[in-house]
Design an enzyme around this catalytic site. Structure first.
Site, PDB file in Angstrom:
ATOM      1  N   ARG A  17       0.823  -1.221   0.000  1.00  0.00           N
ATOM      2  CA  ARG A  17       0.000   0.000   0.000  1.00  0.00           C
ATOM      3  C   ARG A  17       0.857   1.270   0.000  1.00  0.00           C
ATOM      4  O   ARG A  17       0.559   2.250   0.668  1.00  0.00           O
ATOM      5  CB  ARG A  17      -0.970  -0.007   1.202  1.00  0.00           C
ATOM      6  CG  ARG A  17      -2.118  -0.989   1.018  1.00  0.00           C
ATOM      7  CD  ARG A  17      -3.062  -0.954   2.201  1.00  0.00           C
ATOM      8  NE  ARG A  17      -2.415  -1.469   3.397  1.00  0.00           N
ATOM      9  CZ  ARG A  17      -2.773  -1.169   4.646  1.00  0.00           C
ATOM     10  NH1 ARG A  17      -3.790  -0.359   4.853  1.00  0.00           N
ATOM     11  NH2 ARG A  17      -2.132  -1.675   5.665  1.00  0.00           N
ATOM     12  N   LEU A  19       1.242   3.495  -2.256  1.00  0.00           N
ATOM     13  CA  LEU A  19       0.575   4.688  -2.785  1.00  0.00           C
ATOM     14  C   LEU A  19      -0.291   5.342  -1.708  1.00  0.00           C
ATOM     15  O   LEU A  19      -0.306   6.562  -1.558  1.00  0.00           O
ATOM     16  CB  LEU A  19      -0.273   4.323  -4.009  1.00  0.00           C
ATOM     17  CG  LEU A  19      -0.930   5.504  -4.717  1.00  0.00           C
ATOM     18  CD1 LEU A  19       0.112   6.464  -5.273  1.00  0.00           C
ATOM     19  CD2 LEU A  19      -1.834   5.013  -5.865  1.00  0.00           C
ATOM     20  N   LYS A  20      -0.982   4.513  -0.964  1.00  0.00           N
ATOM     21  CA  LYS A  20      -1.806   5.028   0.146  1.00  0.00           C
ATOM     22  C   LYS A  20      -0.943   5.867   1.081  1.00  0.00           C
ATOM     23  O   LYS A  20      -1.296   6.981   1.458  1.00  0.00           O
ATOM     24  CB  LYS A  20      -2.412   3.848   0.911  1.00  0.00           C
ATOM     25  CG  LYS A  20      -3.101   4.229   2.199  1.00  0.00           C
ATOM     26  CD  LYS A  20      -3.425   2.986   3.021  1.00  0.00           C
ATOM     27  CE  LYS A  20      -4.070   3.349   4.343  1.00  0.00           C
ATOM     28  NZ  LYS A  20      -5.418   3.941   4.195  1.00  0.00           N
ATOM     29  N   GLY A 426     -25.840   3.135  16.100  1.00  0.00           N
ATOM     30  CA  GLY A 426     -25.051   2.048  16.701  1.00  0.00           C
ATOM     31  C   GLY A 426     -23.710   2.481  17.235  1.00  0.00           C
ATOM     32  O   GLY A 426     -23.457   2.434  18.428  1.00  0.00           O
ATOM     33  N   SER A 427     -22.832   2.938  16.336  1.00  0.00           N
ATOM     34  CA  SER A 427     -21.485   3.267  16.803  1.00  0.00           C
ATOM     35  C   SER A 427     -21.419   4.693  17.323  1.00  0.00           C
ATOM     36  O   SER A 427     -22.168   5.568  16.879  1.00  0.00           O
ATOM     37  CB  SER A 427     -20.479   3.069  15.674  1.00  0.00           C
ATOM     38  OG  SER A 427     -20.828   3.840  14.559  1.00  0.00           O
ATOM     39  N   ARG A 509      -8.084   4.843   0.287  1.00  0.00           N
ATOM     40  CA  ARG A 509      -8.735   3.909   1.197  1.00  0.00           C
ATOM     41  C   ARG A 509      -8.792   2.490   0.629  1.00  0.00           C
ATOM     42  O   ARG A 509      -9.247   2.271  -0.489  1.00  0.00           O
ATOM     43  CB  ARG A 509     -10.140   4.394   1.536  1.00  0.00           C
ATOM     44  CG  ARG A 509     -10.831   3.467   2.485  1.00  0.00           C
ATOM     45  CD  ARG A 509     -11.993   4.094   3.209  1.00  0.00           C
ATOM     46  NE  ARG A 509     -12.746   3.025   3.852  1.00  0.00           N
ATOM     47  CZ  ARG A 509     -12.466   2.535   5.057  1.00  0.00           C
ATOM     48  NH1 ARG A 509     -11.476   3.026   5.758  1.00  0.00           N
ATOM     49  NH2 ARG A 509     -13.183   1.546   5.562  1.00  0.00           N
ATOM     50  N   TRP A 555     -19.932  -7.891   1.435  1.00  0.00           N
ATOM     51  CA  TRP A 555     -18.643  -7.282   1.734  1.00  0.00           C
ATOM     52  C   TRP A 555     -17.548  -8.308   1.997  1.00  0.00           C
ATOM     53  O   TRP A 555     -16.527  -8.011   2.595  1.00  0.00           O
ATOM     54  CB  TRP A 555     -18.793  -6.276   2.890  1.00  0.00           C
ATOM     55  CG  TRP A 555     -19.418  -4.992   2.426  1.00  0.00           C
ATOM     56  CD1 TRP A 555     -19.590  -4.593   1.127  1.00  0.00           C
ATOM     57  CD2 TRP A 555     -19.953  -3.924   3.225  1.00  0.00           C
ATOM     58  NE1 TRP A 555     -20.205  -3.355   1.082  1.00  0.00           N
ATOM     59  CE2 TRP A 555     -20.431  -2.927   2.349  1.00  0.00           C
ATOM     60  CE3 TRP A 555     -20.079  -3.721   4.599  1.00  0.00           C
ATOM     61  CZ2 TRP A 555     -21.023  -1.745   2.797  1.00  0.00           C
ATOM     62  CZ3 TRP A 555     -20.665  -2.539   5.047  1.00  0.00           C
ATOM     63  CH2 TRP A 555     -21.131  -1.565   4.149  1.00  0.00           C
ATOM     64  N   HIS A 688     -21.605  12.645   7.874  1.00  0.00           N
ATOM     65  CA  HIS A 688     -20.392  12.730   7.050  1.00  0.00           C
ATOM     66  C   HIS A 688     -19.736  14.097   7.161  1.00  0.00           C
ATOM     67  O   HIS A 688     -18.684  14.332   6.591  1.00  0.00           O
ATOM     68  CB  HIS A 688     -20.714  12.416   5.589  1.00  0.00           C
ATOM     69  CG  HIS A 688     -21.186  11.011   5.413  1.00  0.00           C
ATOM     70  ND1 HIS A 688     -22.485  10.695   5.094  1.00  0.00           N
ATOM     71  CD2 HIS A 688     -20.541   9.841   5.560  1.00  0.00           C
ATOM     72  CE1 HIS A 688     -22.608   9.385   5.044  1.00  0.00           C
ATOM     73  NE2 HIS A 688     -21.456   8.839   5.326  1.00  0.00           N
TER      74      HIS A 688
END
Ligand code: GLN
Ligand code: ZN
Length: 754
Positions: A17, A19-20, A426-427, A509, A555, A688
């Protein structure tokens, strides 16, 4: 004769990773853009050479991107919205389009067909001054050429670009066709100057998604005109993820050179071959978006079938789609029972090469025959899929008892909630300490007791905060969960977690989807301990919190030799055991999140009924253990339900919470129009954004929702979980939300008294 090979595209984030890491350091102003470019160059070189060493004939350039290929295409065409045009530095502008910058809002991002990759959605408008900027494409080609590789140049096709764009004004995006086609022509003229022979791959995945008449109507003109100016360039038009029969029938009459088709996810592409008899066929037979080793003999059979319509010298063996959707290499995985069955991008490149070699022989020799035998199938023959498990299954029902009306009456009596009950999804904020406690526990740095104490402390604080501000239905805050799917995957049997199986989701991501390799079952309760602990701290109802079967499935990487529906059913059975246990422990409300329910929809309408049936069955099975008086919630992080409302209705959750803070009422009307009966919690807090809405703003949000929803059936809650926010934002925001709900509740009862 040796059959040639092609790779549609290669993952760009890098083996580790890289590039990340450079991107995030650059965004944090820790390094200069030169360092980003240097890493990008190193990665491109490594990826090109890997493919070259494997003997691949057609290796891509311009499959690389610092953020996203659609975004690159906007830059290529000069389709940069006004609000970014004033940013002078071109790198800053590029990343501002993707991520926002100060007060300038980022462009919308959405999922690339039915993958978990997200692209930036072009915003087309009349005031854009389209112009060609081919610098990236030209320089990547030259870079590869210096390494002795003449690449095939990947470009998003004009029709897919338009089909995926949105317009800010009236009309659909195809009205800009006449503006962008000339730019594509100009581009081809430039590319023709690059070399003796140049190959260009136009990606047109829009061809597979029930293409509209408008789109189909433009195919002949587009590719006819592009070929006309392309000189010696050979044009390949590539689609993937489904069949493209309608488009191929039209491409037949254009002088393009090659057609790329996905024969795995689009078996009907075999029918398309009758229209492609004079073309070169790029045969996608190695799965680019799953992680299982190729069944070579099955692939050879498929190639032979293609060969019945197309002579071998016009077949090129390839991946089914870009390898962007696969992790880098299995080489980096620790030993495990599953490892030998896996193939990631680097291994898929070898599989493509090997298949081409095998396919080139008319007759297989002993060595190849035994290699094929050894490669056949994967784990699966020994497994016992679809067999009921854990006792519950044999007696388990397909769905819960009672109609909504009956259940609702019992729940109202039991829960005694006020009008417009308030809750959260929830979170709660995931703090640095929380992450550290989880990691330390995982690594064995802290003992179980210390870990539990840390989690309980978080739960205590979370519960007392919720009591303090007066929320009606509480949650425990999910401190023990890193990810809503990974958490359950680790507790269920049948899941494997890779160490390095990262796949790009968007920009920097990456996600590491679990691998479901065997029977799924639940060895022991997964959430009961935490939820009952949290419930012991309050008299208000504490919501149990589970991830739904369809979301866990969508997922994860799932086996390809058995129906997805069978796996979904197993997960659902495991979850129904959890629902039963939560209920036994005195939990009265259980939320089963189906964040990814919609994204599992097939690309072709023809296949949706089948998906809807088994996905629905899985959800209903998962909650079937709930008594009539147990309230089942589900949550979905979107609000576009128009095509799927009947299915949502059939899921029959007592309460459905959805995301609406940004989209407003527009998308909610579908619930009224279809006379949706059950309760709804429209999001009134945009999680968001770091902004803290005032009580007045919340009142407006709630009032607006009341214009379309029945006040007796409406909840007040945020759009989604709060884990990406911090406490400084969440505390005042939720306080304001609860205050606003109380004020409106008051107002309603005052009006009722009068
Ligand atoms: N319960 C989950 C949470 O609050 C739901 C997350 C989601 O919908 N993506 O984090
Ligand atoms: Zn959500």
């Amino acid at each position: 004769m040796t059959v040639k090979t092609l790779i549609n595209g290669f993952p760009r984030v890098g083996e580790n990773r890289e590039l990340k890491k450079v991107l995030e350091n650059y965004w944090a102003h820790k390094i200069s853009f030169d360092e980003v470019e240097e890493t990008a160059r190193v990665l491109r070189k490594k990826h090109w050479l890997l493919q070259k060493d494997a003997g691949i004939n057609f290796i891509s350039s311009n499959d690389f991107s610092l953020y996203d290929n659609m975004l690159d295409t906007m830059v290529l065409l000069g389709a940069v919205p006004e609000r970014f045009a004033k940013i002078e530095d071109k790198n800053e502008r590029y990343f501002a389009m993707a991520r926002g910058n100060g007060d300038v809002a980022a462009m919308e991002m959405t999922k690339w067909f039915n993958t978990n990759y997200h692209f930036i959605v072009p915003e087309l408008s009349d005031d854009l001054v389209f112009h060609l900027d081919p610098e990236k494409i030209l320089s990547e080609y030259r870079e590869a050429k210096e390494l002795g590789i003449a690449t095939k140049i990947n470009i998003i096709g004009p029709l897919t670009f338009l089909a995926l764009s949105k317009t800010t004004g009236r009309g659909d995006s195809f009205k800009y066709f006449d503006k962008i086609l000339p730019l594509y022509k100009q581009l081809l003229r430039e590319l023709a100057k690059l070399d003796e022979s140049v190959y260009v791959q136009f990606d047109e995945p829009a061809f597979v998604k029930d293409p509209s008449a408008t789109l189909l109507g433009l195919i002949r003109e587009t590719y006819g005109e592009l070929v006309a100016v392309s000189g010696k360039i050979k044009i390949i038009v590539t689609s993937y993820f489904e069949h493209a029969v309608e488009a191929v029938a039209l491409l037949r009459n254009t002088p393009i050179w090659g057609i790329g088709l996905d024969f795995l996810y689009g078996p009907r592409n075999i029918e398309a071959l009758q229209y492609a008899a004079s073309k070169t066929i790029i045969a996608g037979v190695v799965d680019g978006r799953n992680i299982w080793r190729n069944d070579l003999s099955a692939s050879l059979k498929l190639l032979e079938q293609i060969n019945e319509a197309i002579p071998k010298e016009r077949i090129i063996v390839s991946s089914s789609c870009s390898l962007l959707h696969s992790p880098y290499s299995v080489k980096n995985e620790p030993e495990s029972a599953v490892k030998k069955y896996l193939a990631f991008a680097a291994e898929k490149v070898e599989e493509v090469a090997l298949l081409a070699t095998l396919f080139s022989f008319d007759r297989l020799f002993e060595a190849e025959t035994s290699m094929l035998a050894e490669n056949k199938g994967n784990l699966l023959s020994t497994l016992n899929l679809g067999v009921p498990q854990n006792g519950v299954a044999e007696t388990c029902k397909q769905a819960r008892d009672g109609t909504f009306r009956e259940r609702n009456a019992l729940q109202r009596e039991r829960l005694n909630l006020p009008l417009l009950p308030t809750t959260t999804i929830g979170s709660y904020p995931q703090t640095q300490e929380l992450r550290k406690a989880r990691n330390d526990y995982r690594k064995g740095v802290i003992a179980e007791a210390a870990y539990e104490a840390a989690m309980k402390q978080y739960i205590d604080e979370c519960v007392s905060f919720q009591e303090e501000i007066g929320l009606d239905v509480l949650v425990h805050g999910e401190p023990e969960r890193n990810d809503m799917v990974e958490y359950f995957g680790e507790l269920l049997a049948g899941f494997h977690f890779t160490k390095n199986g990262w796949v790009q989701s968007y920009g920097s991501r990456c996600v590491k989807p679990p691998v479901i390799f065997s029977d799924v079952s639940r060895p022991e309760p997964m959430t009961v301990k935490w939820i009952t602990y949290a419930q012991s701290k309050t008299k208000k109802p504490m919501k149990g919190m589970l991830t739904g079967p369809v979301t866990i499935l969508n997922w994860s990487f799932v086996r390809n030799d058995i129906p997805r529906s069978a796996v979904a059913r197993q997960i659902a059975l495991a979850l129904s055991n959890e629902v039963a246990d939560l209920q036994k422990a005195g939990i009265t409300i259980i939320q089963v999140d189906e964040a990814a329910f919609r994204e599992g929809y097939p690309l072709r309408k023809k296949n949706t009924a089948e998906y809807e049936q088994w996905a629905l069955d899985a959800f209903r099975l998962a909650v079937s253990a709930a008594d009539k008086s147990t309230q089942i919630h589900t949550h979905m992080c979107y609000s576009e339900f128009s095509g799927i409302i009947k299915t949502i209705e059939a899921m029959d959750a007592d309460v459905l919470t959805v995301e609406t803070a940004r989209s407003g009422n527009k998308l909610l009307r579908v619930f009224t129009e279809t006379a949706y009966q059950n309760e709804i919690g429209p999001g009134v807090y945009d999680i968001h954004s770091p902004r803290v809405p005032s009580p007045a703003e919340f009142r407006e949000q709630i009032k607006a929702r009341l214009e379309v929803l029945n006040k007796h059936k409406m909840w007040v809650n945020p759009d989604c979980g709060l884990k990406t926010r911090n406490w400084e934002e969440v505390k005042p925001a939720l306080k304001n939300m609860v205050e606003a709900a109380a004020a409106i509740r008051e107002e309603i009862s005052r009006n009722a008294d009068r």
